[in-house]
Design a protein around this motif. Structure first.
Motif, PDB file in Angstrom:
ATOM      1  N   GLU A 224       0.618  -1.294  -0.356  1.00 57.10           N
ATOM      2  CA  GLU A 224      -0.426   0.016  -0.133  1.00 57.10           C
ATOM      3  C   GLU A 224       0.749   0.661  -0.282  1.00 57.10           C
ATOM      4  O   GLU A 224       0.488   2.550  -0.293  1.00 57.10           O
ATOM      5  CB  GLU A 224      -0.926   0.275   1.906  1.00 57.10           C
ATOM      6  N   ALA A 225       1.824   1.090   0.518  1.00 63.13           N
ATOM      7  CA  ALA A 225       2.903   2.183   0.574  1.00 63.13           C
ATOM      8  C   ALA A 225       4.156   2.883  -0.178  1.00 63.13           C
ATOM      9  O   ALA A 225       3.710   3.965  -0.927  1.00 63.13           O
ATOM     10  CB  ALA A 225       3.697   2.233   2.186  1.00 63.13           C
ATOM     11  N   ILE A 226       3.721   1.170  -1.012  1.00 65.41           N
ATOM     12  CA  ILE A 226       4.232   1.489  -2.236  1.00 65.41           C
ATOM     13  C   ILE A 226       3.441   1.718  -3.458  1.00 65.41           C
ATOM     14  O   ILE A 226       3.815   2.954  -3.934  1.00 65.41           O
ATOM     15  CB  ILE A 226       4.451   0.173  -3.461  1.00 65.41           C
ATOM     16  N   GLU A 227       2.731   1.509  -3.812  1.00 66.43           N
ATOM     17  CA  GLU A 227       1.162   1.998  -4.250  1.00 66.43           C
ATOM     18  C   GLU A 227       1.088   3.795  -3.672  1.00 66.43           C
ATOM     19  O   GLU A 227       0.501   4.744  -5.060  1.00 66.43           O
ATOM     20  CB  GLU A 227      -0.558   1.724  -3.913  1.00 66.43           C
TER      21      GLU A 227
ATOM     22  N   THR B 208       4.297   5.896  -5.321  1.00 67.08           N
ATOM     23  CA  THR B 208       4.305   6.551  -7.575  1.00 67.08           C
ATOM     24  C   THR B 208       2.857   7.375  -7.012  1.00 67.08           C
ATOM     25  O   THR B 208       3.060   7.508  -8.051  1.00 67.08           O
ATOM     26  CB  THR B 208       3.670   4.867  -7.876  1.00 67.08           C
ATOM     27  N   LYS B 209       1.822   6.837  -6.798  1.00 67.62           N
ATOM     28  CA  LYS B 209       0.684   8.104  -7.347  1.00 67.62           C
ATOM     29  C   LYS B 209       1.488   9.522  -6.366  1.00 67.62           C
ATOM     30  O   LYS B 209       1.156  10.448  -6.991  1.00 67.62           O
ATOM     31  CB  LYS B 209      -0.665   7.430  -5.929  1.00 67.62           C
ATOM     32  N   ALA B 210       2.040   9.588  -5.824  1.00 69.25           N
ATOM     33  CA  ALA B 210       2.676  11.191  -4.618  1.00 69.25           C
ATOM     34  C   ALA B 210       3.385  11.368  -6.173  1.00 69.25           C
ATOM     35  O   ALA B 210       3.935  12.896  -6.390  1.00 69.25           O
ATOM     36  CB  ALA B 210       3.659  10.558  -3.902  1.00 69.25           C
TER      37      ALA B 210
ATOM     38  N   LYS C  87       5.754  14.699   2.371  1.00 75.05           N
ATOM     39  CA  LYS C  87       4.862  15.273   2.316  1.00 75.05           C
ATOM     40  C   LYS C  87       3.405  14.871   2.147  1.00 75.05           C
ATOM     41  O   LYS C  87       2.395  15.161   3.146  1.00 75.05           O
ATOM     42  CB  LYS C  87       4.937  16.757   2.506  1.00 75.05           C
ATOM     43  N   LEU C  88       3.490  14.869   0.610  1.00 75.87           N
ATOM     44  CA  LEU C  88       2.504  14.523  -0.651  1.00 75.87           C
ATOM     45  C   LEU C  88       1.745  13.000   0.154  1.00 75.87           C
ATOM     46  O   LEU C  88       0.359  12.811   0.059  1.00 75.87           O
ATOM     47  CB  LEU C  88       2.685  14.266  -1.970  1.00 75.87           C
ATOM     48  N   MET C  89       2.852  12.370   0.405  1.00 76.02           N
ATOM     49  CA  MET C  89       1.842  10.963   0.961  1.00 76.02           C
ATOM     50  C   MET C  89       1.228  11.014   1.956  1.00 76.02           C
ATOM     51  O   MET C  89       0.240  10.156   2.535  1.00 76.02           O
ATOM     52  CB  MET C  89       2.893   9.491   0.887  1.00 76.02           C
TER      53      MET C  89
ATOM     54  N   VAL D 126      -4.292   8.154   4.156  1.00 70.99           N
ATOM     55  CA  VAL D 126      -4.689   8.504   5.301  1.00 70.99           C
ATOM     56  C   VAL D 126      -3.683   7.381   6.217  1.00 70.99           C
ATOM     57  O   VAL D 126      -3.474   7.283   7.289  1.00 70.99           O
ATOM     58  CB  VAL D 126      -6.293   8.019   5.610  1.00 70.99           C
ATOM     59  N   SER D 127      -3.423   5.923   5.972  1.00 70.47           N
ATOM     60  CA  SER D 127      -3.212   5.730   6.596  1.00 70.47           C
ATOM     61  C   SER D 127      -1.741   5.864   7.143  1.00 70.47           C
ATOM     62  O   SER D 127      -0.383   5.288   8.278  1.00 70.47           O
ATOM     63  CB  SER D 127      -3.345   4.152   6.182  1.00 70.47           C
ATOM     64  N   TYR D 128      -0.487   6.643   5.727  1.00 66.86           N
ATOM     65  CA  TYR D 128       0.383   6.483   5.769  1.00 66.86           C
ATOM     66  C   TYR D 128       0.758   7.835   6.820  1.00 66.86           C
ATOM     67  O   TYR D 128       0.396   8.830   6.566  1.00 66.86           O
ATOM     68  CB  TYR D 128       1.417   7.007   4.432  1.00 66.86           C
TER      69      TYR D 128
END
Length: 247
Positions: free
Chosen positions: A165-168, A171-173, A191-193, A198-200
């Protein structure tokens, strides 16, 4: 792993720019708020204190460390607070200030895996801080927060996210940052992540399949590079294929 003491308490530090928020009446509520989050390791308040200051006496009676900063140059208090805060070893940092210098300070603390909470004046606070900090409150909120302690128990600071989930989220960020024409540097991506996932809540919130935790955001990035999820050039990040050209 976050450094903790007995009963799994977090270490909490407070850094108060008294020239920005000069109200000694909030001191007791600040202490109650901080103690609800963990063990208070530091309580520092900064100003160009006048001799015989009643406010300083009140704060000192509550064991605040009243740091005197002479006004030899502009923003001397800001610089001293930032320097001291940068050496802090606590898990949670509470900043009592709404000045713009907090933006850079929040980024720096986040990269070290710390949670940042801001208290500011509603009329003078830099609104961008609301989106950068892990928690943001106006000082007028303090009495109500203290009355409802369960509202800010550490469960809200214990967010977890698995590695995939963190990888996803990563990549979105990166995709978002590139589409905005901005630089994909570690600090901005982190910062964007935080803003969009929410979970990060920083690299320390990532849980890997083997149960190990990352010691820095850079270590998380290195793992993503090894798994061929992203590319990096220095402290800039890119996706695997098309974005290589954008580098």
């Amino acid at each position: 792993m976050a450094r903790q003491i007995s009963l799994q308490q977090y270490l909490v530090s407070m850094y108060w720019d008294y020239q920005n928020i000069s109200d000694p009446k909030i001191a007791k509520d600040l202490l109650l708020f901080a103690s609800s989050l963990g063990f208070i390791a530091n309580r520092k308040v900064y100003s160009n204190w006048c001799e015989g200051s009643k406010a300083k006496s009140v704060l000192a009676s509550l064991d605040f460390d009243c740091i005197h900063v002479s006004q030899k140059f502009t923003n001397a208090v800001d610089f001293k607070l930032v320097m001291d805060c940068g050496c802090d070893s606590s898990d949670i940092v509470i900043l009592i200030s709404g000045d713009s210098y907090c933006e850079i300070l929040i980024d720096s603390l986040h990269l070290k895996g710390k949670k940042v909470i801001i208290f500011a004046h509603e009329k003078s606070a830099k609104i961008s801080l609301k989106h950068l900090a892990d928690m943001f409150y106006f000082v007028d909120d303090l009495p109500k927060l203290v009355e409802n302690k369960t509202q800010f128990k550490t469960t809200s600071l214990d967010a977890k996210i698995n590695y995939n989930e963190a990888i996803e989220c990563l990549t979105k960020a990166i995709t978002t940052t590139l589409s905005q024409g901005k630089r994909t540097e570690f600090g901005y991506i982190d910062k964007l992540m935080r803003q969009h996932c929410v979970s990060y809540q920083g690299f320390s919130s990532i849980h890997t399949p083997d149960g190990k935790k990352f010691k820095s955001f850079g270590q998380f990035v290195d793992a993503a590079v090894r798994d061929c999820k992203v590319q990096k050039q220095g402290h800039k990040l890119f996706l695997m294929e098309l974005d290589k050209l954008a580098a």
